[in-house]
Design a protein around this motif. Sequence first.
Motif, PDB file in Angstrom:
ATOM      1  N   PRO A 154     -35.746  -9.513  58.649  1.00 30.46           N
ATOM      2  CA  PRO A 154     -36.915 -10.404  58.734  1.00 30.46           C
ATOM      3  C   PRO A 154     -38.059 -10.079  57.781  1.00 30.46           C
ATOM      4  CG  PRO A 154     -36.644  -9.125  60.773  1.00 30.46           C
ATOM      5  CD  PRO A 154     -35.487  -8.807  59.893  1.00 30.46           C
ATOM      6  N   LYS A 155     -38.155  -8.849  57.337  1.00 26.52           N
ATOM      7  CA  LYS A 155     -39.264  -8.443  56.481  1.00 26.52           C
ATOM      8  C   LYS A 155     -38.996  -8.827  55.024  1.00 26.52           C
ATOM      9  CE  LYS A 155     -41.752  -4.262  55.205  1.00 26.52           C
ATOM     10  NZ  LYS A 155     -41.781  -2.816  55.296  1.00 26.52           N
ATOM     11  N   ILE A 156     -40.045  -9.148  54.291  1.00 28.96           N
ATOM     12  CA  ILE A 156     -39.963  -9.377  52.850  1.00 28.96           C
ATOM     13  C   ILE A 156     -40.685  -8.223  52.170  1.00 28.96           C
ATOM     14  CG2 ILE A 156     -40.670 -10.854  50.939  1.00 28.96           C
ATOM     15  CD1 ILE A 156     -40.524 -13.223  52.901  1.00 28.96           C
ATOM     16  N   SER A 157     -40.044  -7.613  51.178  1.00 25.50           N
ATOM     17  CA  SER A 157     -40.689  -6.479  50.513  1.00 25.50           C
ATOM     18  C   SER A 157     -41.079  -6.850  49.089  1.00 25.50           C
ATOM     19  CB  SER A 157     -39.785  -5.243  50.549  1.00 25.50           C
ATOM     20  OG  SER A 157     -38.557  -5.487  49.890  1.00 25.50           O
ATOM     21  N   PHE A 203     -33.870   6.492  40.775  1.00 25.38           N
ATOM     22  CA  PHE A 203     -34.287   5.325  41.554  1.00 25.38           C
ATOM     23  C   PHE A 203     -33.104   4.868  42.396  1.00 25.38           C
ATOM     24  CE2 PHE A 203     -38.110   3.366  39.116  1.00 25.38           C
ATOM     25  CZ  PHE A 203     -38.750   4.584  39.117  1.00 25.38           C
ATOM     26  N   ASP A 204     -33.258   4.984  43.701  1.00 26.53           N
ATOM     27  CA  ASP A 204     -32.244   4.610  44.683  1.00 26.53           C
ATOM     28  C   ASP A 204     -32.681   3.285  45.298  1.00 26.53           C
ATOM     29  OD1 ASP A 204     -30.322   4.585  46.737  1.00 26.53           O
ATOM     30  OD2 ASP A 204     -31.553   5.869  48.020  1.00 26.53           O
ATOM     31  N   VAL A 205     -31.948   2.217  45.007  1.00 27.34           N
ATOM     32  CA  VAL A 205     -32.326   0.874  45.453  1.00 27.34           C
ATOM     33  C   VAL A 205     -31.328   0.381  46.490  1.00 27.34           C
ATOM     34  CG1 VAL A 205     -32.647  -1.538  44.738  1.00 27.34           C
ATOM     35  CG2 VAL A 205     -33.421   0.327  43.256  1.00 27.34           C
ATOM     36  N   LYS A 206     -31.830   0.017  47.668  1.00 31.39           N
ATOM     37  CA  LYS A 206     -30.987  -0.570  48.709  1.00 31.39           C
ATOM     38  C   LYS A 206     -31.325  -2.052  48.800  1.00 31.39           C
ATOM     39  CE  LYS A 206     -31.978  -0.574  52.870  1.00 31.39           C
ATOM     40  NZ  LYS A 206     -32.406  -0.602  54.199  1.00 31.39           N
ATOM     41  N   LEU A 207     -30.331  -2.887  48.548  1.00 27.78           N
ATOM     42  CA  LEU A 207     -30.539  -4.337  48.607  1.00 27.78           C
ATOM     43  C   LEU A 207     -30.234  -4.835  50.013  1.00 27.78           C
ATOM     44  CD1 LEU A 207     -28.966  -5.493  45.217  1.00 27.78           C
ATOM     45  CD2 LEU A 207     -31.366  -5.031  45.760  1.00 27.78           C
ATOM     46  N   GLY A 208     -31.263  -5.010  50.796  1.00 32.75           N
ATOM     47  CA  GLY A 208     -31.136  -5.585  52.129  1.00 32.75           C
ATOM     48  C   GLY A 208     -31.376  -7.081  52.021  1.00 32.75           C
ATOM     49  N   CYS A 209     -30.468  -7.736  51.294  1.00 36.54           N
ATOM     50  CA  CYS A 209     -30.640  -9.167  51.038  1.00 36.54           C
ATOM     51  C   CYS A 209     -29.296  -9.879  51.113  1.00 36.54           C
ATOM     52  CB  CYS A 209     -31.286  -9.392  49.674  1.00 36.54           C
ATOM     53  SG  CYS A 209     -30.365  -8.708  48.297  1.00 36.54           S
ATOM     54  N   VAL A 210     -29.360 -11.170  51.346  1.00 35.25           N
ATOM     55  CA  VAL A 210     -28.164 -12.010  51.385  1.00 35.25           C
ATOM     56  C   VAL A 210     -27.709 -12.260  49.952  1.00 35.25           C
ATOM     57  CG1 VAL A 210     -27.292 -14.284  52.066  1.00 35.25           C
ATOM     58  CG2 VAL A 210     -28.892 -13.060  53.552  1.00 35.25           C
ATOM     59  N   GLU A 211     -26.404 -12.235  49.756  1.00 36.54           N
ATOM     60  CA  GLU A 211     -25.790 -12.479  48.447  1.00 36.54           C
ATOM     61  C   GLU A 211     -26.349 -11.554  47.357  1.00 36.54           C
ATOM     62  OE1 GLU A 211     -26.458 -16.700  48.020  1.00 36.54           O
ATOM     63  OE2 GLU A 211     -24.645 -17.151  49.154  1.00 36.54           O
ATOM     64  N   PRO A 212     -26.206 -10.261  47.552  1.00 37.81           N
ATOM     65  CA  PRO A 212     -26.741  -9.314  46.569  1.00 37.81           C
ATOM     66  C   PRO A 212     -26.086  -9.432  45.192  1.00 37.81           C
ATOM     67  CG  PRO A 212     -25.323  -8.181  48.124  1.00 37.81           C
ATOM     68  CD  PRO A 212     -25.504  -9.573  48.635  1.00 37.81           C
ATOM     69  N   GLU A 213     -24.917 -10.051  45.135  1.00 41.42           N
ATOM     70  CA  GLU A 213     -24.252 -10.223  43.835  1.00 41.42           C
ATOM     71  C   GLU A 213     -25.104 -11.005  42.846  1.00 41.42           C
ATOM     72  OE1 GLU A 213     -22.438 -13.311  46.702  1.00 41.42           O
ATOM     73  OE2 GLU A 213     -23.021 -11.212  46.786  1.00 41.42           O
ATOM     74  N   HIS A 214     -26.052 -11.798  43.371  1.00 47.04           N
ATOM     75  CA  HIS A 214     -26.951 -12.567  42.502  1.00 47.04           C
ATOM     76  C   HIS A 214     -28.158 -11.748  42.033  1.00 47.04           C
ATOM     77  CE1 HIS A 214     -24.581 -16.066  43.317  1.00 47.04           C
ATOM     78  NE2 HIS A 214     -24.846 -16.001  44.616  1.00 47.04           N
TER      79      HIS A 214
END
Length: 137
Positions: A75-78, A97-108
Amino acid sequence: MKAHQIITSLVTIIVCRRVVPTLALIPIGIKTDNIIISPSIAKANLLNLGSDLEAAVNGGAEWLHFSIQDGRMVPKISFGAPLVAACRTKFKDSVVFDVKLGCVEPEHRVQDFIDAGADIISVHPESTLQLSAVLAR
């Protein structure tokens, strides 16, 4: 102390930004030579982001963790790749830099974060129908 208690304790410390002796949370017999300090920039003051991150790095942080949230997967937007790129200009190659993509369709979005300077990118497997496409990047 059980593993889940240690993790809960560590999360509490990160969220509260308290400074405590790290060894108090590590069970006897666990080697500490492989521990990596990776504070989340989500806890930094965004108005003073550069100086907060510099203080973290000067204090021993070897990595910086970027938790990217799109408001759909969680629910949060960063924030996005432009902020990662801005931080990379300050730290060049001195910090991982360690990036975690907590997003839908990360391939985009993977390529944007690679271009921004991410060293490590992780995704939630359930966030995509094309996990192989994400991993291929």
